[in-house]
Scaffold this active site. Sequence first.
Site, mmCIF file in Angstrom:
data_model
loop_
_atom_site.group_PDB
_atom_site.id
_atom_site.type_symbol
_atom_site.label_atom_id
_atom_site.label_comp_id
_atom_site.label_asym_id
_atom_site.label_seq_id
_atom_site.Cartn_x
_atom_site.Cartn_y
_atom_site.Cartn_z
ATOM 1 N N ASN A 221 0.848 -1.158 -0.068
ATOM 2 C CA ASN A 221 0.049 -0.188 0.089
ATOM 3 C C ASN A 221 0.861 1.142 0.137
ATOM 4 O O ASN A 221 1.837 1.171 0.382
ATOM 5 C CB ASN A 221 -0.953 -0.034 1.463
ATOM 6 C CG ASN A 221 -1.651 1.040 1.073
ATOM 7 O OD1 ASN A 221 -2.443 1.462 0.439
ATOM 8 N ND2 ASN A 221 -1.914 1.819 2.562
ATOM 9 N N HIS B 22 0.794 5.199 1.325
ATOM 10 C CA HIS B 22 0.188 5.955 2.479
ATOM 11 C C HIS B 22 0.725 7.304 2.490
ATOM 12 O O HIS B 22 2.060 7.424 2.433
ATOM 13 C CB HIS B 22 0.236 5.316 3.719
ATOM 14 C CG HIS B 22 -0.265 6.139 4.885
ATOM 15 N ND1 HIS B 22 -1.873 5.999 4.954
ATOM 16 C CD2 HIS B 22 0.038 6.839 5.774
ATOM 17 C CE1 HIS B 22 -2.060 6.921 6.251
ATOM 18 N NE2 HIS B 22 -0.935 7.273 6.505
ATOM 19 N N SER C 98 4.771 6.685 2.117
ATOM 20 C CA SER C 98 5.467 5.474 2.412
ATOM 21 C C SER C 98 4.690 4.240 1.969
ATOM 22 O O SER C 98 3.585 4.271 1.368
ATOM 23 C CB SER C 98 5.165 5.201 3.965
ATOM 24 O OG SER C 98 5.496 6.150 5.038
ATOM 25 N N ASP D 140 -2.455 0.551 8.219
ATOM 26 C CA ASP D 140 -1.178 1.285 7.949
ATOM 27 C C ASP D 140 0.053 1.307 8.809
ATOM 28 O O ASP D 140 0.701 2.100 9.041
ATOM 29 C CB ASP D 140 -1.721 2.857 8.073
ATOM 30 C CG ASP D 140 -2.480 3.150 7.234
ATOM 31 O OD1 ASP D 140 -2.676 2.740 5.934
ATOM 32 O OD2 ASP D 140 -3.403 4.205 7.448
HETATM 33 C C1 GRF Z 1 -2.995 8.870 -2.557
HETATM 34 O O1 GRF Z 1 -2.527 10.035 -1.662
HETATM 35 C C2 GRF Z 1 -2.308 7.672 -1.827
HETATM 36 O O2 GRF Z 1 -1.073 8.001 -0.893
HETATM 37 C C3 GRF Z 1 -3.366 7.396 -0.668
HETATM 38 O O3 GRF Z 1 -4.396 7.812 -1.452
HETATM 39 C C4 GRF Z 1 -4.247 8.753 -2.463
HETATM 40 C C5 GRF Z 1 -4.568 7.785 -3.984
HETATM 41 O O4 GRF Z 1 -4.715 8.997 -4.914
HETATM 42 N N1 GRF Z 1 -3.546 6.194 -0.263
HETATM 43 P P1 GRF Z 1 -4.819 8.241 -6.197
HETATM 44 O O5 GRF Z 1 -6.261 7.739 -6.436
HETATM 45 O O6 GRF Z 1 -3.738 7.182 -6.520
HETATM 46 O O7 GRF Z 1 -4.771 9.564 -7.347
#
Ligand code: GRF
Length: 229
Positions: free
Chosen positions: A110, A112, A139, A148
Amino acid sequence: MSEYPRLVIMASGRGSNFQAIQDAIEQRRLAATTCAVISDRANAGALELATEQGIDTLCIEPRHFAHRTDFERALMTAINGFSPNWVVLAGFMRVLGADFVRHYHGRMINIHPSLLPRHRGLHTHRRVLEAGEDEHGASVHFVTPALDAGPVIAQVQMPVAQHDTPDTLADRLLPLEHRLYPATLALLINHRVELRDEDICIDDHTLATPLRLGRDLDDHGRLVEPGGR
Ligand code: GRF
């Protein structure tokens, strides 16, 4: 059929991280193939982007299931149908149950938008400002049952400026996320890094602190400096 490692990408929103991964594949920075984009939201931009690029999409909405476990079982069946090597959460805005997560132990990651372990959960940009921190970042971590909290593989950092707002932080961080995610995936796909129990191992050494993009890891997922271990 391609022999590249197979990715299933899960996204709930606009899909810019999915697109960054896809761009890296197209530009041959990442030797992988995206088998499908799966979403829990029918209107996710990620589904539209994937469709435009001829990638299979699936939408599985929780409201069609009586229990979360039924939803997750359906999700698992759908994912497994694509026989992925990696399950890549890219803005998938749903907490996944322990059974689901354990099933993909060591092969689900994932991204984050914080320097974990700081600021797990939502509203990370606002919380960085409220805490008066002078650095922020993103991260990439292995997914484990606690939200997370899985072992962090790599991070990207950036300074927080006096005039920053949650929106300016988000805008500046996103392009860095788009570099971090494909680079980390490339590293994993090259078998340099793996999860053993709860430890990240890099070339058989335990990784003590996350790799940092630009210092330990380049945009192609190559290790720049063994000191990053
Ligand atoms: C990103 O900021 C990611 O870090 C978080 O959700 C957001 C997703 O954005 N987990 P996108 O849909 O990839 O534009």
